[in-house]
Design a protein around this motif. Structure first.
Motif, PDB file in Angstrom:
ATOM      1  N   ARG A  16       0.826  -1.215   0.000  1.00  0.00           N
ATOM      2  CA  ARG A  16       0.000   0.000   0.000  1.00  0.00           C
ATOM      3  C   ARG A  16       0.856   1.258   0.000  1.00  0.00           C
ATOM      4  O   ARG A  16       0.608   2.189  -0.779  1.00  0.00           O
ATOM      5  CB  ARG A  16      -0.917  -0.019   1.229  1.00  0.00           C
ATOM      6  CG  ARG A  16      -1.751   1.256   1.420  1.00  0.00           C
ATOM      7  CD  ARG A  16      -2.607   1.166   2.671  1.00  0.00           C
ATOM      8  NE  ARG A  16      -1.827   0.870   3.856  1.00  0.00           N
ATOM      9  CZ  ARG A  16      -1.119   1.770   4.529  1.00  0.00           C
ATOM     10  NH1 ARG A  16      -1.054   3.038   4.117  1.00  0.00           N
ATOM     11  NH2 ARG A  16      -0.443   1.425   5.617  1.00  0.00           N
ATOM     12  N   SER A  62       2.809   1.943  -3.285  1.00  0.00           N
ATOM     13  CA  SER A  62       1.966   2.266  -4.445  1.00  0.00           C
ATOM     14  C   SER A  62       1.018   3.429  -4.184  1.00  0.00           C
ATOM     15  O   SER A  62       0.088   3.661  -4.958  1.00  0.00           O
ATOM     16  CB  SER A  62       1.166   1.030  -4.871  1.00  0.00           C
ATOM     17  OG  SER A  62       0.324   0.577  -3.824  1.00  0.00           O
ATOM     18  N   ASP A  98      -0.247   7.413  -3.859  1.00  0.00           N
ATOM     19  CA  ASP A  98      -0.098   8.558  -4.751  1.00  0.00           C
ATOM     20  C   ASP A  98       1.127   9.405  -4.431  1.00  0.00           C
ATOM     21  O   ASP A  98       1.744   9.983  -5.332  1.00  0.00           O
ATOM     22  CB  ASP A  98      -1.344   9.446  -4.693  1.00  0.00           C
ATOM     23  CG  ASP A  98      -2.521   8.856  -5.462  1.00  0.00           C
ATOM     24  OD1 ASP A  98      -2.314   7.892  -6.231  1.00  0.00           O
ATOM     25  OD2 ASP A  98      -3.651   9.360  -5.293  1.00  0.00           O
ATOM     26  N   ASN A 118       0.693   4.282 -10.349  1.00  0.00           N
ATOM     27  CA  ASN A 118       1.127   3.839  -9.026  1.00  0.00           C
ATOM     28  C   ASN A 118       1.866   2.506  -9.034  1.00  0.00           C
ATOM     29  O   ASN A 118       2.623   2.226  -8.107  1.00  0.00           O
ATOM     30  CB  ASN A 118      -0.066   3.757  -8.073  1.00  0.00           C
ATOM     31  CG  ASN A 118      -0.521   5.135  -7.626  1.00  0.00           C
ATOM     32  OD1 ASN A 118       0.296   5.995  -7.342  1.00  0.00           O
ATOM     33  ND2 ASN A 118      -1.824   5.344  -7.567  1.00  0.00           N
ATOM     34  N   ALA A 178       1.068  -0.721  -8.455  1.00  0.00           N
ATOM     35  CA  ALA A 178       0.905  -1.593  -7.290  1.00  0.00           C
ATOM     36  C   ALA A 178       1.424  -2.994  -7.588  1.00  0.00           C
ATOM     37  O   ALA A 178       2.232  -3.550  -6.834  1.00  0.00           O
ATOM     38  CB  ALA A 178      -0.563  -1.638  -6.867  1.00  0.00           C
ATOM     39  N   ASP A 193      -4.866  -3.839 -16.058  1.00  0.00           N
ATOM     40  CA  ASP A 193      -4.303  -2.641 -15.434  1.00  0.00           C
ATOM     41  C   ASP A 193      -2.793  -2.537 -15.612  1.00  0.00           C
ATOM     42  O   ASP A 193      -2.179  -1.589 -15.114  1.00  0.00           O
ATOM     43  CB  ASP A 193      -4.649  -2.630 -13.937  1.00  0.00           C
ATOM     44  CG  ASP A 193      -6.142  -2.624 -13.708  1.00  0.00           C
ATOM     45  OD1 ASP A 193      -6.816  -1.726 -14.238  1.00  0.00           O
ATOM     46  OD2 ASP A 193      -6.649  -3.539 -13.025  1.00  0.00           O
ATOM     47  N   SER A 252      -4.449   2.692 -13.552  1.00  0.00           N
ATOM     48  CA  SER A 252      -5.380   1.930 -12.720  1.00  0.00           C
ATOM     49  C   SER A 252      -4.715   0.767 -11.975  1.00  0.00           C
ATOM     50  O   SER A 252      -5.405   0.006 -11.280  1.00  0.00           O
ATOM     51  CB  SER A 252      -6.523   1.389 -13.580  1.00  0.00           C
ATOM     52  OG  SER A 252      -6.022   0.652 -14.688  1.00  0.00           O
ATOM     53  N   ASP A 311      -3.606  -0.049  -9.151  1.00  0.00           N
ATOM     54  CA  ASP A 311      -3.677   0.509  -7.805  1.00  0.00           C
ATOM     55  C   ASP A 311      -3.790  -0.581  -6.746  1.00  0.00           C
ATOM     56  O   ASP A 311      -4.201  -1.716  -7.019  1.00  0.00           O
ATOM     57  CB  ASP A 311      -4.890   1.434  -7.679  1.00  0.00           C
ATOM     58  CG  ASP A 311      -4.758   2.702  -8.502  1.00  0.00           C
ATOM     59  OD1 ASP A 311      -3.618   3.198  -8.644  1.00  0.00           O
ATOM     60  OD2 ASP A 311      -5.784   3.203  -8.991  1.00  0.00           O
TER      61      ASP A 311
END
Length: 319
Positions: free
Chosen positions: A47, A50, A52, A141, A143, A283, A288, A290
């Motif tokens: 979290r 990844s 912002d 991001n 993730a 993604d 996206s 994320d």
């Protein structure tokens, strides 16, 4: 992971792979899974890396520096010692962008966990912490690509500090993968230990989104077939199982991952490698990708498989 400018056609093709890929045979019952509380740090690492405020972790960016500071802090908290050349390995290289070639200043992060049986032979575990940054005002991001691989590597480091490995392990968070495997190339050109002392490279890149096909893919057993029997005994975890492929002459374009991530630099240097990663998903390389898209149980299962894979290889190598 994989070329930044991969076409949508290639990605779509990879999402519709034929069912002829070879997967693991039936295996013994898997060990008892950890409780959800045991995965709190794994999920926090994913979290945070990844988020912002990491600004897509582009090489040489403020967000990349923030991610590096976080990873260094995690290694320090775990008690993972620095390498003989220090914790950080800075470099300057030419890399690719959407506008053409430019000079990047990046930094690899290196930790060492001593081995109990073969202390002078090294398993180099890698995961790149960079991503593609901010494009057209949107934060990418990353993730799954590749906050997930870094989180899996940090979870492995935590386990190895509690239960030491047989080989000495270099934990290496690489920079500049998205710009042309830059950090991996520099590491191989200026390693902290002789290349002749490296038993293998184990690369984690995209370990979260195995929900696309239920597989954590292992690439490199075509080149190094002796690894496959070691890993085939590993049973599935939850809905995720190991699968082998994407490394033969018949695997073309985006479906061949031998050169797709940082392990390629080790492969080119003649070192044994294995790459653990999930398949393409909608993604991939989009804003996206994320944290909210990651199914925790799936990511946790993939991480367990990656760690079991490491343990099996560590016990088998240099016997």
């Amino acid at each position: 992971m994989r070329p930044v400018l991969a076409s949508l056609t290639a990605i779509a093709a990879a999402l519709t792979l034929a069912a002829c890929e070879t997967t693991t045979p039936a295996a013994t019952e898997a060990p008892v899974a950890a409780s959800p509380a045991d995965y709190a740090q794994l999920m926090d690492d994913l979290r945070i890396l990844s988020a912002d405020d990491m600004q897509g972790r582009d090489t040489g960016s403020e967000g990349g520096a923030r991610a590096r500071e976080y990873i260094v802090g995690r290694l320090e908290a775990l008690g993972v010692q620095a390498s003989s050349m220090g914790r950080l390995q800075p470099w300057e290289m030419q890399g690719r962008t959407r506008e053409g070639t430019k000079t990047f200043n990046g930094t690899n992060i290196i930790g060492v966990i001593p081995g109990t049986r073969v202390s002078d032979k090294y398993i180099v575990v890698t995961a790149h912490y960079d991503h593609v940054g901010v494009n057209d005002g949107q934060v990418f991001n990353g993730a799954d690509d590749n906050a997930s691989g870094v989180a899996t590597m940090l979870e492995l480091a935590k386990r190895l500090k509690a239960n030491p490995p047989e080989h000495t392990v270099l934990i290496v968070a690489l920079d500049g993968e998205e710009r042309g495997l830059l950090g991996a190339k520099h590491f191989v050109e200026a390693p902290p230990v002789p290349l002749s002392s490296i038993s293998m490279n184990l690369n984690f890149d995209m370990t979260a989104r195995a929900d696309s096909d239920g597989k954590l893919w292992v690439t490199g057993t075509y080149q190094h077939p002796y690894f496959r029997p070691v890993l085939e005994r590993i049973a599935p975890r939850g809905t995720v199982s190991l699968a082998f492929g994407k490394d033969t002459p018949e695997d073309k374009g985006a479906d061949n991952w031998v050169e797709a991530s940082d392990h390629a630099a080790f492969h080119r240097a003649g070192l044994p490698f294995l790459y653990f990663g999930v398949n393409y998903h909608p993604d991939y390389h989009r804003p996206s990708d994320d944290f909210e898209k990651v199914v925790p149980a799936t990511f946790q299962s993939s991480t367990e498989l990656a760690i079991e894979g490491f343990r099996a290889l560590d016990a088998w190598l240099d016997q």
